[in-house]
Write a protein that holds these residues in place. Structure first.
Motif, PDB file in Angstrom:
ATOM      1  N   VAL A 181       0.862  -1.176   0.000  1.00  0.00           N
ATOM      2  CA  VAL A 181       0.000   0.000   0.000  1.00  0.00           C
ATOM      3  C   VAL A 181       0.898   1.225   0.000  1.00  0.00           C
ATOM      4  N   SER A 182       0.352   2.355  -0.428  1.00  0.00           N
ATOM      5  CA  SER A 182       1.086   3.616  -0.387  1.00  0.00           C
ATOM      6  C   SER A 182       0.858   4.298   0.951  1.00  0.00           C
ATOM      7  N   PRO A 183       1.715   5.253   1.337  1.00  0.00           N
ATOM      8  CA  PRO A 183       1.475   5.998   2.578  1.00  0.00           C
ATOM      9  C   PRO A 183       0.101   6.661   2.574  1.00  0.00           C
ATOM     10  N   GLU A 184      -0.316   7.169   1.417  1.00  0.00           N
ATOM     11  CA  GLU A 184      -1.610   7.831   1.322  1.00  0.00           C
ATOM     12  C   GLU A 184      -2.766   6.847   1.461  1.00  0.00           C
ATOM     13  N   GLY A 185      -2.548   5.623   1.015  1.00  0.00           N
ATOM     14  CA  GLY A 185      -3.602   4.610   1.079  1.00  0.00           C
ATOM     15  C   GLY A 185      -3.671   3.881   2.401  1.00  0.00           C
ATOM     16  N   MET A 186      -2.633   4.022   3.239  1.00  0.00           N
ATOM     17  CA  MET A 186      -2.620   3.337   4.525  1.00  0.00           C
ATOM     18  C   MET A 186      -3.402   4.159   5.544  1.00  0.00           C
ATOM     19  N   VAL A 187      -4.701   3.932   5.566  1.00  0.00           N
ATOM     20  CA  VAL A 187      -5.581   4.634   6.493  1.00  0.00           C
ATOM     21  C   VAL A 187      -6.307   3.616   7.354  1.00  0.00           C
ATOM     22  N   GLY A 188      -6.813   4.085   8.478  1.00  0.00           N
ATOM     23  CA  GLY A 188      -7.510   3.191   9.388  1.00  0.00           C
ATOM     24  C   GLY A 188      -8.115   3.957  10.541  1.00  0.00           C
ATOM     25  N   SER A 189      -8.155   3.324  11.697  1.00  0.00           N
ATOM     26  CA  SER A 189      -8.735   3.949  12.877  1.00  0.00           C
ATOM     27  C   SER A 189      -7.736   4.905  13.516  1.00  0.00           C
ATOM     28  N   TRP A 190      -8.202   5.668  14.475  1.00  0.00           N
ATOM     29  CA  TRP A 190      -7.321   6.610  15.189  1.00  0.00           C
ATOM     30  C   TRP A 190      -6.212   5.870  15.941  1.00  0.00           C
ATOM     31  N   ALA A 191      -6.420   4.580  16.229  1.00  0.00           N
ATOM     32  CA  ALA A 191      -5.410   3.811  16.954  1.00  0.00           C
ATOM     33  C   ALA A 191      -4.635   2.856  16.060  1.00  0.00           C
ATOM     34  N   GLY A 192      -4.830   2.961  14.722  1.00  0.00           N
ATOM     35  CA  GLY A 192      -3.992   2.210  13.803  1.00  0.00           C
ATOM     36  C   GLY A 192      -4.551   0.921  13.259  1.00  0.00           C
ATOM     37  N   ALA A 193      -5.786   0.536  13.614  1.00  0.00           N
ATOM     38  CA  ALA A 193      -6.387  -0.667  13.038  1.00  0.00           C
ATOM     39  C   ALA A 193      -6.854  -0.359  11.620  1.00  0.00           C
ATOM     40  N   MET A 194      -6.645  -1.313  10.707  1.00  0.00           N
ATOM     41  CA  MET A 194      -6.760  -0.999   9.281  1.00  0.00           C
ATOM     42  C   MET A 194      -7.682  -1.954   8.530  1.00  0.00           C
ATOM     43  N   ARG A 216      -0.148  -8.158  -3.854  1.00  0.00           N
ATOM     44  CA  ARG A 216      -0.319  -7.239  -2.735  1.00  0.00           C
ATOM     45  C   ARG A 216      -1.352  -7.800  -1.772  1.00  0.00           C
ATOM     46  N   ARG A 217      -1.067  -7.647  -0.497  1.00  0.00           N
ATOM     47  CA  ARG A 217      -2.038  -8.037   0.534  1.00  0.00           C
ATOM     48  C   ARG A 217      -2.881  -6.792   0.836  1.00  0.00           C
ATOM     49  N   ASP A 218      -3.925  -6.616   0.073  1.00  0.00           N
ATOM     50  CA  ASP A 218      -4.654  -5.347   0.082  1.00  0.00           C
ATOM     51  C   ASP A 218      -5.929  -5.472   0.908  1.00  0.00           C
ATOM     52  N   ILE A 219      -5.863  -5.015   2.159  1.00  0.00           N
ATOM     53  CA  ILE A 219      -7.038  -5.053   3.041  1.00  0.00           C
ATOM     54  C   ILE A 219      -7.791  -3.734   3.040  1.00  0.00           C
ATOM     55  N   TRP A 220      -7.305  -2.754   2.269  1.00  0.00           N
ATOM     56  CA  TRP A 220      -7.866  -1.398   2.290  1.00  0.00           C
ATOM     57  C   TRP A 220      -8.842  -1.125   1.150  1.00  0.00           C
ATOM     58  N   SER A 221      -8.730  -1.811   0.037  1.00  0.00           N
ATOM     59  CA  SER A 221      -9.481  -1.454  -1.166  1.00  0.00           C
ATOM     60  C   SER A 221     -10.960  -1.795  -1.012  1.00  0.00           C
ATOM     61  N   ASP A 222     -11.760  -1.347  -1.975  1.00  0.00           N
ATOM     62  CA  ASP A 222     -13.182  -1.672  -1.954  1.00  0.00           C
ATOM     63  C   ASP A 222     -13.423  -3.170  -2.098  1.00  0.00           C
ATOM     64  N   ASP A 223     -12.531  -3.870  -2.772  1.00  0.00           N
ATOM     65  CA  ASP A 223     -12.624  -5.329  -2.884  1.00  0.00           C
ATOM     66  C   ASP A 223     -12.194  -5.933  -1.542  1.00  0.00           C
ATOM     67  N   PRO A 224     -13.099  -6.617  -0.824  1.00  0.00           N
ATOM     68  CA  PRO A 224     -12.755  -7.114   0.512  1.00  0.00           C
ATOM     69  C   PRO A 224     -12.028  -8.450   0.529  1.00  0.00           C
ATOM     70  N   THR A 225     -11.708  -9.010  -0.639  1.00  0.00           N
ATOM     71  CA  THR A 225     -11.242 -10.393  -0.703  1.00  0.00           C
ATOM     72  C   THR A 225     -10.041 -10.660   0.190  1.00  0.00           C
ATOM     73  N   ASP A 226      -8.967  -9.869   0.037  1.00  0.00           N
ATOM     74  CA  ASP A 226      -7.761 -10.121   0.836  1.00  0.00           C
ATOM     75  C   ASP A 226      -8.036  -9.950   2.329  1.00  0.00           C
ATOM     76  N   ALA A 227      -8.861  -8.980   2.680  1.00  0.00           N
ATOM     77  CA  ALA A 227      -9.162  -8.756   4.098  1.00  0.00           C
ATOM     78  C   ALA A 227      -9.937  -9.924   4.693  1.00  0.00           C
ATOM     79  N   LEU A 228     -10.927 -10.419   3.975  1.00  0.00           N
ATOM     80  CA  LEU A 228     -11.713 -11.548   4.478  1.00  0.00           C
ATOM     81  C   LEU A 228     -10.851 -12.796   4.591  1.00  0.00           C
ATOM     82  N   ALA A 229     -10.005 -13.027   3.594  1.00  0.00           N
ATOM     83  CA  ALA A 229      -9.101 -14.179   3.648  1.00  0.00           C
ATOM     84  C   ALA A 229      -8.111 -14.034   4.795  1.00  0.00           C
ATOM     85  N   SER A 230      -7.676 -12.815   5.051  1.00  0.00           N
ATOM     86  CA  SER A 230      -6.720 -12.590   6.140  1.00  0.00           C
ATOM     87  C   SER A 230      -7.357 -12.886   7.493  1.00  0.00           C
TER      88      SER A 230
END
Length: 373
Positions: A181-194, A216-230
């Motif tokens: 992920v890029s620095p700009e794309g690495m977003v999440g909660s105020w405490a760092g959960a993504m 890429r292990r992409d848990i941020w994108s609109d496609d939830p596949t990698d996040a659900l698998a993770s």
């Protein structure tokens, strides 16, 4: 050794709602903006050397911190985490509502193909994966929009848990260096959960997977596949037993497991080894009950059969829902009639009390309900 996906913050781990109850970003109306802070800048200069000593390249460090800054709102959230603890009934009303069940069933149907593949590979029932998704980010609707590098750097600089958050910051930089992920794309909660399933950086490094095969292990994108698998990979690595129960309401005909009753009066539950595996995701009995119950409902199960008793003020859930509806009709918006008298309902009660010459308590009571009838 079991490894928790996230730390337990004060007020976060038990019944206080957080990212793990449906959203990792800012509360409504909140803004997270970097502000100048000379102390933070000096600390960051010192941290650069520690980052390099942990194998981070200068290019990664420079890129990560180019737009990073001190976020005072993060410190405010950390300092003012509510000590209010919801009842299990309220918690389930929010995390496993009928609306969330209906949406979960829709998501199970919409993503059934990939969820079946995930279930086959990791041996974790797809209903459990969808339930975690629903509770962690409202099925991706609230993934968080706070810059993670700035958030965890701010918390590390703050010093209360410097070692913990420096470790998260190092992990975040390693994720960036790997190109996931890029620095700009690495977003999440105020405490760092993504992402869709709210992984903290260290757990991402340990458990995130590239299920789509795009490199890429992409848990941020609109496609939830990698996040659900993770999430499934996490549970698999922490001892999930496919085909075995996780939690059921303790009723005639059920057997085995360990019987617990977190709220009395209220339903009893039979918990099984998989329930303990859910707790490694978030070490909270109420969280694990919510995931298990929501998964059961998504799979077609019905609501709890044993009612909860009245609250400390004598109101049942039906009473609280009626109170919310009557307040809203009277012009005091409670934000819905879920039966949970949270901050918005409390403000509505206070407004009504103030305008009608009553003692302003913000507390729902039988007397107040009767007055509104």
């Amino acid at each position: 050794m079991m490894m928790n996906r996230r730390w337990t913050l004060a007020g976060m781990g038990a019944l206080g709602l957080s990212a793990c109850a449906g959203g990792g970003g800012a509360p409504a109306g909140a803004q997270y903006r970097a502000v100048p802070n000379a102390g933070f800048d000096a600390w960051l200069d010192g941290f650069r050397g520690r980052a390099a000593a942990n194998g981070l390249s200068q290019a990664t460090i420079d890129r990560a911190f180019r737009a990073a800054g001190y976020l005072p709102e993060v410190i405010e959230r950390d300092r003012n985490q509510t000590e209010f603890r919801r009842s299990l009934e309220d918690y389930l009303s929010l995390t496993a509502s009928d609306e969330k069940v209906a949406t979960g069933r829709q998501m199970l149907s919409r993503h059934n193909g990939v969820l079946s593949q995930i279930e086959s590979r990791y041996g974790v029932e797809k209903e459990i994966v969808v339930a975690i998704w629903g509770i962690e980010s409202q099925y991706g609707a609230r993934r968080g929009d706070v810059p993670v590098v700035s958030a965890v750097a701010t918390l590390a600089y703050d010093g209360r848990r410097r070692e913990l958050f420096e470790k998260q910051l190092i992990a975040a930089l390693k994720i960036l260096q790997a190109g996931d992920v890029s620095p700009e794309g690495m977003v999440g909660s105020w405490a760092g959960a993504m992402g869709h399933t709210q992984f903290i950086p260290t757990s991402y490094l340990a458990f995130a997977v590239d299920f789509t095969g795009d490199g890429r292990r992409d848990i941020w994108s609109d496609d939830p596949t990698d996040a659900l698998a993770s999430a499934a990979a996490y549970l698999d690595r922490n001892g999930w037993r496919f085909g075995q129960p996780w939690v059921v309401e303790a009723l005639p005909g059920t057997s085995g497991g360990t019987v617990i009753q977190p709220q009395s009066p209220g339903p009893q539950f039979r918990t099984y080894p998989n329930f303990g595996t859910i707790k490694t995701y978030n070490n909270s009995t109420s969280y694990a009950l919510a995931v298990g119950y929501l998964a059961n409902r998504i799979a077609g199960g019905g609501p709890l059969q044993t009612p909860f008793g009245p609250d400390a003020n004598g109101l049942t859930r039906a009473d609280r829902q009626e109170l919310q509806r009557r307040l809203t009709r009277a012009g005091y918006d409670t934000g819905g009639d879920d039966g949970v008298l949270g901050p918005k309902s409390q403000a509505a009660i206070s407004g009504y009390q103030r305008d009608n010459g009553l003692a302003v308590t913000g507390i729902g009571t039988i007397a107040l309900l009767q007055r509104l009838r």
